[in-house]
Design an enzyme around this catalytic site. Structure first.
Site, PDB file in Angstrom:
ATOM      1  N   ASP A 161       3.119   2.292   2.520  1.00 16.36           N
ATOM      2  CA  ASP A 161       3.221   0.842   2.686  1.00 16.36           C
ATOM      3  C   ASP A 161       3.208   0.453   4.161  1.00 16.36           C
ATOM      4  O   ASP A 161       2.625  -0.558   4.536  1.00 16.36           O
ATOM      5  CB  ASP A 161       4.486   0.294   2.005  1.00 16.36           C
ATOM      6  N   ARG A 168      -3.358  -4.602   6.091  1.00 19.22           N
ATOM      7  CA  ARG A 168      -3.614  -5.855   5.359  1.00 19.22           C
ATOM      8  C   ARG A 168      -3.385  -7.061   6.254  1.00 19.22           C
ATOM      9  O   ARG A 168      -4.078  -8.079   6.160  1.00 19.22           O
ATOM     10  CB  ARG A 168      -2.700  -5.924   4.127  1.00 19.22           C
ATOM     11  N   SER A 183       3.495  -3.331  -2.683  1.00 23.48           N
ATOM     12  CA  SER A 183       4.151  -3.183  -1.381  1.00 23.48           C
ATOM     13  C   SER A 183       5.671  -3.371  -1.533  1.00 23.48           C
ATOM     14  O   SER A 183       6.463  -2.534  -1.090  1.00 23.48           O
ATOM     15  CB  SER A 183       3.571  -4.237  -0.423  1.00 23.48           C
ATOM     16  N   LYS A 187       8.796  -0.142  -2.054  1.00 20.44           N
ATOM     17  CA  LYS A 187       9.958  -0.021  -1.143  1.00 20.44           C
ATOM     18  C   LYS A 187      11.264  -0.077  -1.934  1.00 20.44           C
ATOM     19  O   LYS A 187      12.211   0.652  -1.655  1.00 20.44           O
ATOM     20  CB  LYS A 187       9.932  -1.149  -0.107  1.00 20.44           C
TER      21      LYS A 187
HETATM   22  N1  URA Z   1       6.515  -8.543   1.850  1.00 13.52           N
HETATM   23  C1  URA Z   1       6.226  -7.215   1.710  1.00 13.52           C
HETATM   24  O1  URA Z   1       7.074  -6.351   1.892  1.00 13.52           O
HETATM   25  N2  URA Z   1       4.949  -6.889   1.372  1.00 13.52           N
HETATM   26  C2  URA Z   1       3.976  -7.797   1.149  1.00 13.52           C
HETATM   27  O2  URA Z   1       2.874  -7.425   0.829  1.00 13.52           O
HETATM   28  C3  URA Z   1       4.295  -9.175   1.309  1.00 13.52           C
HETATM   29  C4  URA Z   1       5.592  -9.519   1.651  1.00 13.52           C
END
Ligand code: URA
Length: 433
Positions: A161, A168, A183, A187
């Site tokens: 990520d 991104r 994403s 996490k």
């Molecule tokens: N927050 C994140 O952790 N990832 C994203 O893609 C968008 C907002």
């Protein structure tokens, strides 16, 4: 297997297998797949979307791309929260000590601000001495002993990520529901909590601009969490207007303390009650009514603030700043922005206001920029309020005299005035669990 074929398959709208998705995630994390192929893959997903099964496979592969935190010693009591990002959003500093004071085990890894949105790591670091970098044993011991620890993301948590999000950010592929879902949920799964509350922001200061898109995102995140054995609740909250009145790191710590002390009501207080209650409902399987009663009780009887003070002190923070917030350094320049006309504030562009606070020094334009903890904005008037010409709309706090005129111009441009009182917008749109 070739990355070229995987990109073409997705570009043509076909469904990828779990093996193909893992090939991409593993190869990109190890550096074997270059940025240009990963960018093409993200753009193909942006336009073609992903099925629920593909989104799950992507999330799972990203979660397992690095370390997985083991919170099993806390049984069903572990709790985490995540916001999709907003302006003036200091809810983690309020919600986590509230739920810890009520028996949950609040274990959170948190990030820095980038772009117009702030990050909890930067806010906590504005308290002198606060140690954001506990190692994993210290982190778990502290959660065990006092029920709460908030640390920066460990070196090897979801490395996929870390790389993909940065990519991104510069390839216009952030606002994709499968990519945001994977994403955030990778996490949260890697961080280990059984109970997860997601604050899904909706509006001008958020990635999701409409309730429909935010609902879609929230439903995907909740169902992936459920599939992986976690209790996930998503609370859709308004981010058309900055949350609370203070924007900027030390200024936000001061406002968070005022809420925890029961001295501040309003939108920030309401959102924190909803988020903290959602965590309690999930951890203790109680009704929302009972959860709200406990949350409000913890603020009113002082136990939430006492837990906050214990947590900050245990993690090295200088509690004299909590007992006397006037010790926080003040910015050299405090400039009032005055209303240019009579009328009502009809709208505020939260993203633009977040960018004004970055200009003042409260955030970073690049990852390497240093933060000025004293910089930011205190809002005096928000959407729906009546103003008369010459009345203060906000105060800009900065140590950069040269940016004040530009910051004032941009702040005023972010506001829309009208003759009629605007209809109030909901603060909490819905709760999905
Ligand atoms: N927050 C994140 O952790 N990832 C994203 O893609 C968008 C907002």
């Amino acid at each position: 297997m070739r990355m070229y074929d995987i990109i073409m398959k997705k570009r043509n709208g076909e469904e990828l297998t779990g093996e193909e998705i893992r090939f991409f995630v593993d190869g990109y994390t190890s550096g074997e797949i270059p940025d240009y192929q990963a960018s093409a893959f993200c753009m193909a997903v942006f336009f073609q979307g992903m099925t629920d099964r593909e989104t799950y496979e992507l999330t799972d592969a990203m979660a397992h791309s690095g370390d997985m935190v083991d919170l099993s010693r806390f049984g069903d009591l572990s709790a985490d929260k995540h916001s999709t990002g907003g302006v003036g959003d200091k809810t983690s500093m309020i919600v986590m000590p509230i739920v810890a004071s009520l028996g949950a085990k609040a274990a959170k890894m948190t990030g820095r601000g980038l772009g117009h949105t702030g990050g909890t790591v930067d806010k906590l670091e504005s308290i002198p001495g606060y140690d954001i970098a506990l190692d994993s044993e210290e982190f778990l011991d502290q959660v065990e002993k006092i029920g709460i620890a908030l640390v920066g993301q460990s070196g090897n948590l979801t490395p996929a990520d870390k790389k993909l999000y940065a990519l991104r950010d510069v390839t216009a592929t952030v606002e994709s529901i499968p990519l945001i879902t994977s994403s955030i949920m990778s996490k949260k799964l890697a961080a280990g909590s059984k109970n997860i509350v997601l604050d899904v922001k909706v509006g001008s200061g958020a990635f999701m601009k409409t309730v429909e898109d935010a609902t879609d995102l929230a439903e995907h995140m909740v169902s992936i969490g459920k599939y992986c054995g976690r209790n996930v609740t998503a609370v859709l909250t308004n981010m058309d207007v900055p949350l609370g009145h203070n924007i900027g790191n030390a200024l936000e710590v001061k406002e968070a303390m005022a809420v925890l002390r029961g001295e501040s009501r309003g939108d920030l207080y309401e959102v924190c009650i909803a988020l903290a209650s959602s965590i309690l409902c999930s951890v203790f399987s109680i009704s929302r009514e009972e959860a709200e009663k406990r949350v409000i009780g913890a603020i009113d009887d002082g136990s939430a603030f006492a837990k906050f003070r214990e947590w900050i002190g245990t993690q090295g923070g200088d509690v004299r700043y909590l007992d006397d917030p006037s010790l926080f350094p003040e910015a050299a320049y405090q400039h009032e922005v005055l209303a240019p006309c009579d009328g009502y504030i009809e709208a505020m562009n939260a993203e633009q206001i977040g960018l004004v606070s970055v200009l003042l020094g409260a955030g970073r334009e690049t990852k390497e920029d240093a933060i000025d903890y004293s910089a930011g904005i205190i809002l005096k008037k928000k959407v729906g309020e009546k103003v008369t010409a010459g009345e203060p709309l906000c105060v800009l706090y900065t140590n950069r005299e040269s940016v004040i005129a530009e910051a004032e111009k941009r702040y005023l441009a972010a506001l829309r005035f009208g003759a009629e009182e605007p209809a109030p917008e909901p603060l909490i749109y819905k709760i999905i669990s």
